[in-house]
Scaffold this motif. Structure first.
Motif, PDB file in Angstrom:
ATOM      1  N   VAL A  40      -9.755   6.745  -9.221  1.00  0.00           N
ATOM      2  CA  VAL A  40      -8.516   6.687  -8.728  1.00  0.00           C
ATOM      3  C   VAL A  40      -8.484   5.283  -8.988  1.00  0.00           C
ATOM      4  CG1 VAL A  40      -7.575   7.289  -6.406  1.00  0.00           C
ATOM      5  CG2 VAL A  40      -8.649   8.904  -6.958  1.00  0.00           C
ATOM      6  N   ASP A  41      -8.741   4.720  -8.531  1.00  0.00           N
ATOM      7  CA  ASP A  41      -9.388   3.053  -8.881  1.00  0.00           C
ATOM      8  C   ASP A  41      -8.531   2.936 -10.087  1.00  0.00           C
ATOM      9  OD1 ASP A  41      -9.038   2.397  -5.137  1.00  0.00           O
ATOM     10  OD2 ASP A  41     -10.493   1.085  -6.702  1.00  0.00           O
ATOM     11  N   THR A  42      -8.722   3.338 -11.039  1.00  0.00           N
ATOM     12  CA  THR A  42      -8.363   3.263 -12.420  1.00  0.00           C
ATOM     13  C   THR A  42      -7.075   3.994 -12.916  1.00  0.00           C
ATOM     14  OG1 THR A  42     -10.243   3.536 -12.926  1.00  0.00           O
ATOM     15  CG2 THR A  42      -8.809   3.871 -14.901  1.00  0.00           C
ATOM     16  N   CYS A  43      -6.481   4.930 -11.968  1.00  0.00           N
ATOM     17  CA  CYS A  43      -5.496   5.668 -12.571  1.00  0.00           C
ATOM     18  C   CYS A  43      -4.950   4.342 -11.550  1.00  0.00           C
ATOM     19  CB  CYS A  43      -5.320   7.247 -11.748  1.00  0.00           C
ATOM     20  SG  CYS A  43      -6.002   8.083 -12.321  1.00  0.00           S
ATOM     21  N   ASN A  44      -4.394   3.620 -10.986  1.00  0.00           N
ATOM     22  CA  ASN A  44      -3.892   2.845  -9.536  1.00  0.00           C
ATOM     23  C   ASN A  44      -3.821   1.817 -10.560  1.00  0.00           C
ATOM     24  OD1 ASN A  44      -3.503   4.765  -6.928  1.00  0.00           O
ATOM     25  ND2 ASN A  44      -5.218   3.477  -6.363  1.00  0.00           N
ATOM     26  N   VAL A  45      -4.931   1.135 -11.645  1.00  0.00           N
ATOM     27  CA  VAL A  45      -4.819   0.120 -12.346  1.00  0.00           C
ATOM     28  C   VAL A  45      -3.283   0.397 -13.369  1.00  0.00           C
ATOM     29  CG1 VAL A  45      -5.550  -1.455 -13.714  1.00  0.00           C
ATOM     30  CG2 VAL A  45      -6.206  -1.173 -11.344  1.00  0.00           C
ATOM     31  N   TYR A  46      -3.900   1.511 -13.918  1.00  0.00           N
ATOM     32  CA  TYR A  46      -2.658   1.802 -14.809  1.00  0.00           C
ATOM     33  C   TYR A  46      -1.639   2.310 -14.678  1.00  0.00           C
ATOM     34  CZ  TYR A  46      -0.407   5.070 -18.517  1.00  0.00           C
ATOM     35  OH  TYR A  46       0.209   5.315 -19.707  1.00  0.00           O
ATOM     36  N   PHE A  47      -1.023   2.983 -13.805  1.00  0.00           N
ATOM     37  CA  PHE A  47       0.202   3.079 -13.086  1.00  0.00           C
ATOM     38  C   PHE A  47       0.164   1.070 -12.756  1.00  0.00           C
ATOM     39  CE2 PHE A  47       3.396   4.754  -9.741  1.00  0.00           C
ATOM     40  CZ  PHE A  47       3.679   5.183 -10.901  1.00  0.00           C
ATOM     41  N   ALA A  48      -0.103   0.570 -12.343  1.00  0.00           N
ATOM     42  CA  ALA A  48       0.293  -0.950 -11.447  1.00  0.00           C
ATOM     43  C   ALA A  48       0.491  -1.294 -12.998  1.00  0.00           C
ATOM     44  CB  ALA A  48      -0.688  -1.225 -10.919  1.00  0.00           C
ATOM     45  N   THR A  87       3.606   0.641  -5.348  1.00  0.00           N
ATOM     46  CA  THR A  87       2.651   0.406  -6.565  1.00  0.00           C
ATOM     47  C   THR A  87       1.983  -0.716  -7.623  1.00  0.00           C
ATOM     48  OG1 THR A  87       3.721   2.385  -7.614  1.00  0.00           O
ATOM     49  CG2 THR A  87       2.521   1.875  -9.171  1.00  0.00           C
ATOM     50  N   LEU A  88       2.787  -2.293  -6.878  1.00  0.00           N
ATOM     51  CA  LEU A  88       2.467  -3.441  -7.004  1.00  0.00           C
ATOM     52  C   LEU A  88       2.177  -4.167  -5.826  1.00  0.00           C
ATOM     53  CD1 LEU A  88       4.546  -3.839  -9.658  1.00  0.00           C
ATOM     54  CD2 LEU A  88       2.545  -4.048 -10.390  1.00  0.00           C
ATOM     55  N   ARG A  89       1.116  -4.411  -5.500  1.00  0.00           N
ATOM     56  CA  ARG A  89       1.032  -5.322  -3.817  1.00  0.00           C
ATOM     57  C   ARG A  89       1.502  -7.192  -4.168  1.00  0.00           C
ATOM     58  NH1 ARG A  89      -4.819  -4.766  -1.401  1.00  0.00           N
ATOM     59  NH2 ARG A  89      -4.645  -5.680  -3.447  1.00  0.00           N
ATOM     60  N   GLY A  90       2.300  -7.712  -3.916  1.00  0.00           N
ATOM     61  CA  GLY A  90       2.871  -9.257  -4.582  1.00  0.00           C
ATOM     62  C   GLY A  90       3.606  -9.125  -5.675  1.00  0.00           C
ATOM     63  N   PRO A  91       4.273  -8.515  -5.755  1.00  0.00           N
ATOM     64  CA  PRO A  91       4.844  -8.650  -7.380  1.00  0.00           C
ATOM     65  C   PRO A  91       5.542 -10.143  -7.503  1.00  0.00           C
ATOM     66  CG  PRO A  91       5.979  -6.874  -6.340  1.00  0.00           C
ATOM     67  CD  PRO A  91       5.262  -7.110  -5.150  1.00  0.00           C
ATOM     68  N   LYS A 110      -0.314  -7.119  -8.000  1.00  0.00           N
ATOM     69  CA  LYS A 110      -2.012  -7.220  -7.660  1.00  0.00           C
ATOM     70  C   LYS A 110      -2.045  -5.397  -7.780  1.00  0.00           C
ATOM     71  CE  LYS A 110      -4.609 -11.058  -6.219  1.00  0.00           C
ATOM     72  NZ  LYS A 110      -5.256 -11.286  -7.208  1.00  0.00           N
ATOM     73  N   ALA A 111      -3.077  -4.690  -7.944  1.00  0.00           N
ATOM     74  CA  ALA A 111      -3.170  -3.303  -8.251  1.00  0.00           C
ATOM     75  C   ALA A 111      -3.938  -3.120  -6.657  1.00  0.00           C
ATOM     76  CB  ALA A 111      -3.643  -2.762  -9.299  1.00  0.00           C
ATOM     77  N   PRO A 112      -2.826  -1.683  -5.901  1.00  0.00           N
ATOM     78  CA  PRO A 112      -3.822  -1.252  -4.568  1.00  0.00           C
ATOM     79  C   PRO A 112      -5.464  -0.419  -5.187  1.00  0.00           C
ATOM     80  CG  PRO A 112      -1.811   0.788  -5.528  1.00  0.00           C
ATOM     81  CD  PRO A 112      -1.607  -1.350  -6.373  1.00  0.00           C
ATOM     82  N   LEU A 117     -11.213  -3.133  -5.244  1.00  0.00           N
ATOM     83  CA  LEU A 117     -11.747  -4.203  -6.051  1.00  0.00           C
ATOM     84  C   LEU A 117      -9.957  -5.266  -5.619  1.00  0.00           C
ATOM     85  CD1 LEU A 117     -12.582  -1.555  -8.378  1.00  0.00           C
ATOM     86  CD2 LEU A 117     -13.731  -3.738  -6.783  1.00  0.00           C
ATOM     87  N   ASN A 118      -9.972  -6.094  -6.384  1.00  0.00           N
ATOM     88  CA  ASN A 118      -9.087  -7.911  -6.454  1.00  0.00           C
ATOM     89  C   ASN A 118      -8.706  -7.695  -7.813  1.00  0.00           C
ATOM     90  OD1 ASN A 118      -7.277  -9.297  -5.969  1.00  0.00           O
ATOM     91  ND2 ASN A 118      -8.960 -10.216  -5.442  1.00  0.00           N
ATOM     92  N   ILE A 119      -7.675  -6.886  -8.124  1.00  0.00           N
ATOM     93  CA  ILE A 119      -7.908  -6.747  -9.896  1.00  0.00           C
ATOM     94  C   ILE A 119      -6.267  -6.803 -10.162  1.00  0.00           C
ATOM     95  CG2 ILE A 119      -6.652  -5.491 -11.556  1.00  0.00           C
ATOM     96  CD1 ILE A 119      -8.680  -3.221 -10.747  1.00  0.00           C
TER      97      ILE A 119
END
Length: 135
Positions: A40-48, A87-91, A110-112, A117-119
């Motif tokens: 799920v986190d990998t999908c969140n990073v991709y979408f972000a 989808t994006l935190r603090g853009p 940052k990606a949720p 994780l802090n990506i």
């Protein structure tokens, strides 16, 4: 008759279990849950990343039009941020590197994450500014 024998063997097996299945679940369930959360986190990073790329491209598209400026590009990037929601935190949008002939927009966010994780996501788009030239 064979069915009764099979049922007796299964019952006997369950009596001899002594909690082995519970112990196996205790070990396997957290690992399986962690694996699912990582997917799920990998999908969140991709979408972000896709959302940040879209915002940067929209910003370039808005700023490079004849008579437009970097403020118009930032406004279009902000519209994308509102559209994609959480989808994006603090853009943040940066126009560092832009000049009279070329606009450069860098979106940083940052990606949720469900795991914590802090990506960081950094996407950049650039394009020439439209201008009148003599033939």
């Amino acid at each position: 008759m064979a069915l009764r024998a099979l049922a007796r063997r299964i019952q006997q097996r369950w009596r001899e279990d002594d909690g082995d299945a519970s112990l196996q679940m205790l070990i396997c369930f957290p690992a399986a849950l962690l694996l699912i959360l990582m997917v799920v986190d990998t999908c969140n990073v991709y979408f972000a990343k896709q959302a940040a790329t879209t915002a940067a491209r929209e910003a370039v598209s808005g700023a490079r039009a004849y008579g437009s400026g970097t403020e118009d590009g930032i406004a279009r990037a902000d519209a994308v941020f509102r559209r994609v929601g959480g989808t994006l935190r603090g853009p943040r949008v940066s126009t560092a590197g832009s000049n009279a002939e070329r606009v450069v927009f860098t979106v940083t966010a940052k990606a949720p994450s469900l795991i914590g994780l802090n990506i960081s996501i950094i996407e950049r788009a650039t394009g020439p500014v439209e201008r009148w030239t003599s033939p």
